[in-house]
Scaffold this motif. Structure first.
Motif, PDB file in Angstrom:
ATOM      1  N   VAL A  64       0.845  -1.197   0.000  1.00 48.00           N
ATOM      2  CA  VAL A  64       0.000   0.000   0.000  1.00 48.00           C
ATOM      3  C   VAL A  64       0.879   1.245   0.000  1.00 48.00           C
ATOM      4  N   GLY A  65       1.974   1.178   0.764  1.00 47.27           N
ATOM      5  CA  GLY A  65       2.876   2.319   0.853  1.00 47.27           C
ATOM      6  C   GLY A  65       3.565   2.651  -0.465  1.00 47.27           C
ATOM      7  N   LYS A  66       3.640   1.675  -1.372  1.00 49.61           N
ATOM      8  CA  LYS A  66       4.267   1.937  -2.671  1.00 49.61           C
ATOM      9  C   LYS A  66       3.461   2.943  -3.486  1.00 49.61           C
ATOM     10  N   ASN A  67       2.164   2.971  -3.233  1.00 53.55           N
ATOM     11  CA  ASN A  67       1.299   3.949  -3.897  1.00 53.55           C
ATOM     12  C   ASN A  67       1.186   5.153  -2.950  1.00 53.55           C
ATOM     13  N   GLU A  68       2.151   6.075  -3.064  1.00 58.34           N
ATOM     14  CA  GLU A  68       2.238   7.167  -2.096  1.00 58.34           C
ATOM     15  C   GLU A  68       0.988   8.037  -2.036  1.00 58.34           C
ATOM     16  N   PRO A  69       0.403   8.442  -3.170  1.00 59.68           N
ATOM     17  CA  PRO A  69      -0.815   9.263  -3.082  1.00 59.68           C
ATOM     18  C   PRO A  69      -1.941   8.553  -2.317  1.00 59.68           C
ATOM     19  N   LYS A  70      -2.112   7.248  -2.585  1.00 61.74           N
ATOM     20  CA  LYS A  70      -3.156   6.486  -1.913  1.00 61.74           C
ATOM     21  C   LYS A  70      -2.871   6.388  -0.418  1.00 61.74           C
ATOM     22  N   TRP A  71      -1.616   6.053  -0.069  1.00 57.01           N
ATOM     23  CA  TRP A  71      -1.273   5.926   1.346  1.00 57.01           C
ATOM     24  C   TRP A  71      -1.347   7.276   2.046  1.00 57.01           C
ATOM     25  N   SER A  72      -1.011   8.351   1.344  1.00 53.81           N
ATOM     26  CA  SER A  72      -1.093   9.684   1.933  1.00 53.81           C
ATOM     27  C   SER A  72      -2.529  10.008   2.343  1.00 53.81           C
ATOM     28  N   GLU A 120      16.677  20.856   4.082  1.00 53.85           N
ATOM     29  CA  GLU A 120      15.414  21.300   3.498  1.00 53.85           C
ATOM     30  C   GLU A 120      14.811  20.262   2.564  1.00 53.85           C
ATOM     31  N   ASP A 121      15.648  19.617   1.739  1.00 49.90           N
ATOM     32  CA  ASP A 121      15.144  18.633   0.779  1.00 49.90           C
ATOM     33  C   ASP A 121      14.559  17.413   1.493  1.00 49.90           C
ATOM     34  N   ASP A 122      15.253  16.968   2.546  1.00 53.93           N
ATOM     35  CA  ASP A 122      14.759  15.808   3.296  1.00 53.93           C
ATOM     36  C   ASP A 122      13.452  16.134   4.012  1.00 53.93           C
ATOM     37  N   LEU A 123      13.387  17.318   4.588  1.00 43.66           N
ATOM     38  CA  LEU A 123      12.151  17.727   5.253  1.00 43.66           C
ATOM     39  C   LEU A 123      10.992  17.794   4.262  1.00 43.66           C
ATOM     40  N   LYS A 124      11.288  18.270   3.065  1.00 47.28           N
ATOM     41  CA  LYS A 124      10.252  18.378   2.042  1.00 47.28           C
ATOM     42  C   LYS A 124       9.683  17.010   1.695  1.00 47.28           C
ATOM     43  N   GLN A 125      10.543  15.983   1.674  1.00 47.55           N
ATOM     44  CA  GLN A 125      10.061  14.626   1.397  1.00 47.55           C
ATOM     45  C   GLN A 125       9.062  14.158   2.440  1.00 47.55           C
ATOM     46  N   LEU A 126       9.251  14.637   3.674  1.00 46.64           N
ATOM     47  CA  LEU A 126       8.342  14.261   4.764  1.00 46.64           C
ATOM     48  C   LEU A 126       7.161  15.218   4.892  1.00 46.64           C
ATOM     49  N   GLY A 127       7.096  16.196   3.996  1.00 42.10           N
ATOM     50  CA  GLY A 127       6.001  17.153   4.059  1.00 42.10           C
ATOM     51  C   GLY A 127       6.175  18.185   5.152  1.00 42.10           C
ATOM     52  N   LEU A 128       7.439  18.438   5.537  1.00 36.11           N
ATOM     53  CA  LEU A 128       7.733  19.402   6.597  1.00 36.11           C
ATOM     54  C   LEU A 128       8.597  20.527   6.049  1.00 36.11           C
ATOM     55  N   LYS A 129       8.815  21.541   6.860  1.00 32.75           N
ATOM     56  CA  LYS A 129       9.735  22.617   6.498  1.00 32.75           C
ATOM     57  C   LYS A 129      10.381  23.150   7.770  1.00 32.75           C
ATOM     58  N   HIS A 130      11.518  23.820   7.610  1.00 27.56           N
ATOM     59  CA  HIS A 130      12.212  24.380   8.760  1.00 27.56           C
ATOM     60  C   HIS A 130      11.345  25.420   9.454  1.00 27.56           C
ATOM     61  N   GLU A 131      11.452  25.440  10.785  1.00 26.14           N
ATOM     62  CA  GLU A 131      10.734  26.423  11.578  1.00 26.14           C
ATOM     63  C   GLU A 131      11.736  27.241  12.374  1.00 26.14           C
ATOM     64  N   ASP A 132      11.436  28.503  12.576  1.00 23.97           N
ATOM     65  CA  ASP A 132      12.330  29.375  13.338  1.00 23.97           C
ATOM     66  C   ASP A 132      12.513  28.829  14.755  1.00 23.97           C
ATOM     67  N   GLY A 133      13.769  28.775  15.182  1.00 20.66           N
ATOM     68  CA  GLY A 133      14.069  28.354  16.549  1.00 20.66           C
ATOM     69  C   GLY A 133      13.996  26.870  16.801  1.00 20.66           C
ATOM     70  N   GLU A 134      13.857  26.062  15.738  1.00 23.55           N
ATOM     71  CA  GLU A 134      13.672  24.624  15.955  1.00 23.55           C
ATOM     72  C   GLU A 134      14.918  23.925  16.497  1.00 23.55           C
ATOM     73  N   ARG A 135      16.083  24.586  16.384  1.00 25.95           N
ATOM     74  CA  ARG A 135      17.310  23.972  16.899  1.00 25.95           C
ATOM     75  C   ARG A 135      17.696  24.494  18.278  1.00 25.95           C
ATOM     76  N   GLU A 136      16.877  25.382  18.824  1.00 24.24           N
ATOM     77  CA  GLU A 136      17.109  25.841  20.189  1.00 24.24           C
ATOM     78  C   GLU A 136      16.842  24.678  21.149  1.00 24.24           C
ATOM     79  N   ILE A 137      17.541  24.674  22.281  1.00 23.33           N
ATOM     80  CA  ILE A 137      17.460  23.546  23.200  1.00 23.33           C
ATOM     81  C   ILE A 137      16.032  23.281  23.659  1.00 23.33           C
ATOM     82  N   GLU A 138      15.254  24.358  23.886  1.00 23.89           N
ATOM     83  CA  GLU A 138      13.872  24.175  24.329  1.00 23.89           C
ATOM     84  C   GLU A 138      13.041  23.482  23.258  1.00 23.89           C
ATOM     85  N   ALA A 139      13.255  23.875  21.998  1.00 22.82           N
ATOM     86  CA  ALA A 139      12.503  23.276  20.898  1.00 22.82           C
ATOM     87  C   ALA A 139      12.888  21.809  20.705  1.00 22.82           C
TER      88      ALA A 139
END
Length: 289
Positions: A64-72, A120-139
């Motif tokens: 099922v996962g091979k059909n990405e649109p369907k699994w999405s 950025e490219d890897d995050l895009k594959q997961l449907g994500l994007k960088h967020e401000d402050g995401e590398r701060e220790i609290e985040a």
């Protein structure tokens, strides 16, 4: 990171399946049954049969996962159902986790769940994007907490995870008060917040008396809530441990049981350690290596 790494292992007897595979499959199966519970009898029977098939052979979900649109589309519905049923879970963590069924994304899913920073490219594959402050220790700590909490709730679809803290005496001998405080905080967080996890701590008895006075009272109460003592190491047990380690070596088929060691010498050393009260499984393993 260690929790995610362990969940991604293939236990003996499960073939190519990881615990994450089983969780995904059983979660999907429950979703199918719930979604078609009120449907017409033929559709309900078809959904139940499909759910049983996925539970019996979780690897079929890979197709099922091979059909990405369907699994999405399917995974978006599963995520919505899970968030509605358990509001404590993280929608973002679920979004990433459900992409584990897509084979070519697995490595990225595991890296993200472990808390690694992706480009950025890897995050895009997961449907994500960088967020401000995401590398701060609290985040970073907040993301780790969300991941642990969400995985804890997902574990109910498979089996609990045993989290072991071994050799606590090393904290007393080598670590600062700050490290002990961090350990106590982790124990309390897992115990109070994360479901489906069994915490096991291990420490030598004579060291625990000194260490326990440096641990927060709340964490101490949880650590000592269900204590058990291991049996003392015997000479026969020690010999069996040594033989088990030697059995992993490419030794001659006709080699004596304790080869390349001299059995009387080994037995004498074990007798001496036993008489001195220093014989332990850990000591035997260290010497065996």
């Amino acid at each position: 990171a260690a929790v995610v790494t362990n969940l991604n292992q293939r236990p003996p007897g499960d073939g190519d399946l990881t615990q994450l595979d089983r969780i995904t499959a059983r979660m999907t199966a429950k979703f199918l049954r719930r979604s078609y519970a009120s449907a017409e009898s033929d559709k309900r029977a078809q959904a139940n049969a499909m759910a049983a098939d996925i539970e019996a052979a979780p690897a079929k979900l890979w197709n099922v996962g091979k059909n990405e649109p369907k699994w999405s589309t399917i995974s978006a519905e599963i995520k919505k159902w899970l968030v509605d049923e358990t509001p404590q879970v993280s929608s973002k963590v679920l979004k990433v986790f459900l992409q584990y069924a897509v084979q070519h994304k697995r490595a990225l899913v595991i890296e993200w769940l472990k808390g690694e920073s992706l480009d950025e490219d890897d995050l895009k594959q997961l449907g994500l994007k960088h967020e401000d402050g995401e590398r701060e220790i609290e985040a970073v700590e907040s993301r780790a907490a969300d991941t642990l909490l969400t995985l804890g709730h997902l574990l109910r679809y498979d089996r609990p995870l045993v989290v072991c803290f071994d050799q606590l005496e090393s904290l007393e001998e080598h670590e600062s008060t700050e490290k002990i405080r961090a350990f106590a905080h982790m124990v309390q967080y897992l115990f109070n917040t994360v479901p489906s996890m069994l915490l096991v701590t291990s420490v030598r008895g004579e060291k625990w008396t000194d260490l326990r006075g440096r641990i927060d009272a709340a964490a101490l109460q949880r650590i000592e809530s269900s204590p058990f003592r291991l049996r003392a190491c015997t000479k026969d047990w020690a010999l069996a441990l040594i033989r088990s380690r030697l059995a992993t070596l490419p030794l001659p088929a006709d080699a004596p049981p304790m080869f390349p060691f001299d059995t009387p010498v080994i037995e004498r050393k074990l007798d001496e350690a036993l008489s001195a009260g220093t014989l332990s499984a850990r000591l035997v393993l260290q010497k065996a290596h």
